[in-house]
Design a protein around this motif. Structure first.
Motif, PDB file in Angstrom:
ATOM      1  N   LEU A  54     -36.365  37.742 -56.905  1.00  0.00           N
ATOM      2  CA  LEU A  54     -37.221  37.342 -56.044  1.00  0.00           C
ATOM      3  C   LEU A  54     -37.229  36.915 -54.494  1.00  0.00           C
ATOM      4  O   LEU A  54     -38.676  37.416 -53.232  1.00  0.00           O
ATOM      5  CB  LEU A  54     -38.750  36.070 -56.439  1.00  0.00           C
ATOM      6  CG  LEU A  54     -38.747  35.728 -57.731  1.00  0.00           C
ATOM      7  CD1 LEU A  54     -39.279  34.291 -58.126  1.00  0.00           C
ATOM      8  CD2 LEU A  54     -39.931  36.897 -58.180  1.00  0.00           C
ATOM      9  N   LYS A  55     -36.377  36.557 -54.141  1.00  0.00           N
ATOM     10  CA  LYS A  55     -35.897  36.935 -52.348  1.00  0.00           C
ATOM     11  C   LYS A  55     -36.839  36.259 -51.792  1.00  0.00           C
ATOM     12  O   LYS A  55     -38.105  36.059 -51.283  1.00  0.00           O
ATOM     13  CB  LYS A  55     -35.772  38.808 -52.001  1.00  0.00           C
ATOM     14  CG  LYS A  55     -35.027  39.430 -52.391  1.00  0.00           C
ATOM     15  CD  LYS A  55     -33.572  39.581 -51.938  1.00  0.00           C
ATOM     16  CE  LYS A  55     -32.709  40.730 -52.128  1.00  0.00           C
ATOM     17  NZ  LYS A  55     -32.779  40.812 -53.838  1.00  0.00           N
ATOM     18  N   PRO A  56     -37.001  35.143 -52.443  1.00  0.00           N
ATOM     19  CA  PRO A  56     -38.108  33.647 -51.275  1.00  0.00           C
ATOM     20  C   PRO A  56     -37.415  33.157 -50.055  1.00  0.00           C
ATOM     21  O   PRO A  56     -36.551  33.588 -49.889  1.00  0.00           O
ATOM     22  CB  PRO A  56     -37.751  33.105 -52.506  1.00  0.00           C
ATOM     23  CG  PRO A  56     -36.393  32.390 -53.258  1.00  0.00           C
ATOM     24  CD  PRO A  56     -36.280  33.757 -53.099  1.00  0.00           C
ATOM     25  N   ASP A  57     -37.940  33.017 -49.487  1.00  0.00           N
ATOM     26  CA  ASP A  57     -37.612  32.360 -48.074  1.00  0.00           C
ATOM     27  C   ASP A  57     -36.790  31.045 -48.511  1.00  0.00           C
ATOM     28  O   ASP A  57     -36.539  30.819 -47.210  1.00  0.00           O
ATOM     29  CB  ASP A  57     -39.564  31.869 -47.117  1.00  0.00           C
ATOM     30  CG  ASP A  57     -40.004  33.306 -46.607  1.00  0.00           C
ATOM     31  OD1 ASP A  57     -38.861  34.099 -46.187  1.00  0.00           O
ATOM     32  OD2 ASP A  57     -41.231  33.439 -46.972  1.00  0.00           O
ATOM     33  N   LEU A  58     -37.192  30.527 -49.222  1.00  0.00           N
ATOM     34  CA  LEU A  58     -36.557  28.967 -49.803  1.00  0.00           C
ATOM     35  C   LEU A  58     -36.082  29.013 -50.648  1.00  0.00           C
ATOM     36  O   LEU A  58     -37.085  28.873 -51.855  1.00  0.00           O
ATOM     37  CB  LEU A  58     -37.294  28.307 -48.731  1.00  0.00           C
ATOM     38  CG  LEU A  58     -36.591  26.789 -49.129  1.00  0.00           C
ATOM     39  CD1 LEU A  58     -35.635  26.367 -47.614  1.00  0.00           C
ATOM     40  CD2 LEU A  58     -37.202  25.198 -49.005  1.00  0.00           C
ATOM     41  N   VAL A  59     -34.993  28.383 -51.625  1.00  0.00           N
ATOM     42  CA  VAL A  59     -35.153  27.817 -53.048  1.00  0.00           C
ATOM     43  C   VAL A  59     -34.637  25.972 -53.153  1.00  0.00           C
ATOM     44  O   VAL A  59     -33.981  25.901 -51.965  1.00  0.00           O
ATOM     45  CB  VAL A  59     -33.647  28.577 -53.861  1.00  0.00           C
ATOM     46  CG1 VAL A  59     -33.002  27.737 -55.160  1.00  0.00           C
ATOM     47  CG2 VAL A  59     -33.650  30.052 -53.107  1.00  0.00           C
ATOM     48  N   ILE A  60     -35.441  25.513 -53.740  1.00  0.00           N
ATOM     49  CA  ILE A  60     -35.420  23.720 -53.809  1.00  0.00           C
ATOM     50  C   ILE A  60     -34.394  23.323 -55.291  1.00  0.00           C
ATOM     51  O   ILE A  60     -35.442  24.642 -56.472  1.00  0.00           O
ATOM     52  CB  ILE A  60     -36.524  23.749 -54.124  1.00  0.00           C
ATOM     53  CG1 ILE A  60     -36.671  23.408 -52.708  1.00  0.00           C
ATOM     54  CG2 ILE A  60     -36.550  21.706 -53.942  1.00  0.00           C
ATOM     55  CD1 ILE A  60     -38.612  22.968 -52.261  1.00  0.00           C
ATOM     56  N   LEU A  61     -32.971  23.144 -55.176  1.00  0.00           N
ATOM     57  CA  LEU A  61     -33.137  23.504 -55.940  1.00  0.00           C
ATOM     58  C   LEU A  61     -32.628  21.561 -56.467  1.00  0.00           C
ATOM     59  O   LEU A  61     -31.613  20.630 -55.397  1.00  0.00           O
ATOM     60  CB  LEU A  61     -31.204  23.696 -56.108  1.00  0.00           C
ATOM     61  CG  LEU A  61     -31.172  25.609 -56.148  1.00  0.00           C
ATOM     62  CD1 LEU A  61     -29.446  25.287 -55.812  1.00  0.00           C
ATOM     63  CD2 LEU A  61     -31.410  25.745 -57.304  1.00  0.00           C
ATOM     64  N   ASP A  62     -32.687  21.290 -57.561  1.00  0.00           N
ATOM     65  CA  ASP A  62     -32.040  20.158 -58.411  1.00  0.00           C
ATOM     66  C   ASP A  62     -31.022  20.231 -58.568  1.00  0.00           C
ATOM     67  O   ASP A  62     -30.057  20.852 -58.663  1.00  0.00           O
ATOM     68  CB  ASP A  62     -32.601  18.810 -59.882  1.00  0.00           C
ATOM     69  CG  ASP A  62     -32.485  18.033 -59.960  1.00  0.00           C
ATOM     70  OD1 ASP A  62     -32.317  16.720 -59.057  1.00  0.00           O
ATOM     71  OD2 ASP A  62     -32.231  17.912 -60.908  1.00  0.00           O
ATOM     72  N   ILE A  63     -29.865  19.305 -58.198  1.00  0.00           N
ATOM     73  CA  ILE A  63     -28.209  18.980 -58.337  1.00  0.00           C
ATOM     74  C   ILE A  63     -28.067  19.097 -59.903  1.00  0.00           C
ATOM     75  O   ILE A  63     -27.479  19.671 -60.213  1.00  0.00           O
ATOM     76  CB  ILE A  63     -27.944  17.751 -57.707  1.00  0.00           C
ATOM     77  CG1 ILE A  63     -27.633  18.196 -56.382  1.00  0.00           C
ATOM     78  CG2 ILE A  63     -26.530  17.683 -58.210  1.00  0.00           C
ATOM     79  CD1 ILE A  63     -26.702  17.293 -55.358  1.00  0.00           C
ATOM     80  N   LYS A  64     -28.405  17.901 -60.290  1.00  0.00           N
ATOM     81  CA  LYS A  64     -28.752  17.322 -62.086  1.00  0.00           C
ATOM     82  C   LYS A  64     -29.401  19.155 -63.302  1.00  0.00           C
ATOM     83  O   LYS A  64     -30.396  18.806 -62.870  1.00  0.00           O
ATOM     84  CB  LYS A  64     -28.406  17.023 -62.469  1.00  0.00           C
ATOM     85  CG  LYS A  64     -27.652  15.922 -61.986  1.00  0.00           C
ATOM     86  CD  LYS A  64     -25.750  15.809 -63.329  1.00  0.00           C
ATOM     87  CE  LYS A  64     -24.699  14.788 -62.408  1.00  0.00           C
ATOM     88  NZ  LYS A  64     -24.894  13.503 -61.719  1.00  0.00           N
ATOM     89  N   MET A  65     -28.903  20.057 -63.208  1.00  0.00           N
ATOM     90  CA  MET A  65     -29.502  20.664 -64.093  1.00  0.00           C
ATOM     91  C   MET A  65     -28.325  21.357 -65.588  1.00  0.00           C
ATOM     92  O   MET A  65     -27.592  21.690 -65.861  1.00  0.00           O
ATOM     93  CB  MET A  65     -30.273  22.044 -63.473  1.00  0.00           C
ATOM     94  CG  MET A  65     -31.400  21.608 -62.873  1.00  0.00           C
ATOM     95  SD  MET A  65     -31.978  22.887 -62.003  1.00  0.00           S
ATOM     96  CE  MET A  65     -31.125  23.613 -60.478  1.00  0.00           C
TER      97      MET A  65
END
Length: 204
Positions: A54-65
């Motif tokens: 998708l080549k987004p402008d930003l990625v939000i990631l949870d640490i525990k996955m």
């Protein structure tokens, strides 16, 4: 007014969080704040794949996955120069924040967070990422790049202290001055630092 902003300005965000309820809340907050949520993932591996697609402008990631944690996913996304990363972390995971930075995260949010915490973290991540991209396009060698970043960081600090600028304003000033005078950002930064040293009172 909102329509014009919705056109060119809307940033595309990918969310990765294994708790569906938090993911839903986060997506709602983002949409309310004028961002487009272009993808959602419940594990790090899917997040990396979606980021590449998708080549987004930003990625939000949870640490525990599951499958791949957020730190490993952040490393992959940062190494691929895909997008800036904001990490989500619980209070009990504060020691992981440093590891998140090393993994390439540009900012982090501590859960539970408010909508008022979200936008500043995103803006910090986007502006830091843009700075790094601008510096890297100017300097090819890794050693020079690190030295340039150090000089620019120190020069930004000088401008922020002396002229009460924000971090993004200080960087933009250095960038604009470099373009106006056909200099590199490193040369502008070094000049700011030299002037600051010259102004400092002599010891003893």
């Amino acid at each position: 007014m909102a329509d014009t902003q919705a056109g060119a300005e809307r940033k595309r965000v990918l969310i990765a969080e294994d708790e569906a309820l938090i993911r839903l809340d986060l997506a709602e907050m983002l949409v309310e704040e004028g961002y487009d949520v272009v993808g959602e993932a419940g594990d790090g591996e899917t997040a990396v794949r979606l980021a590449e697609d998708l080549k987004p402008d930003l990625v939000i990631l949870d640490i525990k996955m599951p499958i791949m944690d957020g730190l490993a996913a952040a490393e992959r996304i940062a190494a691929g120069r895909i997008a800036p990363v904001v990490m989500l972390t619980a209070f009990s995971q504060r020691e992981l924040v440093e590891r998140a930075r090393e993994a390439g995260a540009m900012a982090y949010l501590v859960k539970p967070f408010q909508k008022s915490d979200l936008v500043p973290a995103i803006e910090i991540a986007l502006s830091r990422y843009a700075e790094i991209a601008a510096l890297e396009s100017e300097v090819a060698g890794l050693t020079d790049r690190l030295e340039t970043r150090k000089s620019v960081e120190r020069a930004k600090g000088e401008l922020m202290t002396k002229y009460a600028m924000t971090e993004p304003q200080a960087f933009k000033w250095i960038q604009r001055t470099a373009m106006d005078h056909r200099m590199t950002m490193r040369e502008v930064a070094d000049r700011i630092l030299k002037e600051s040293e010259d102004e400092a009172p002599a010891a003893g």
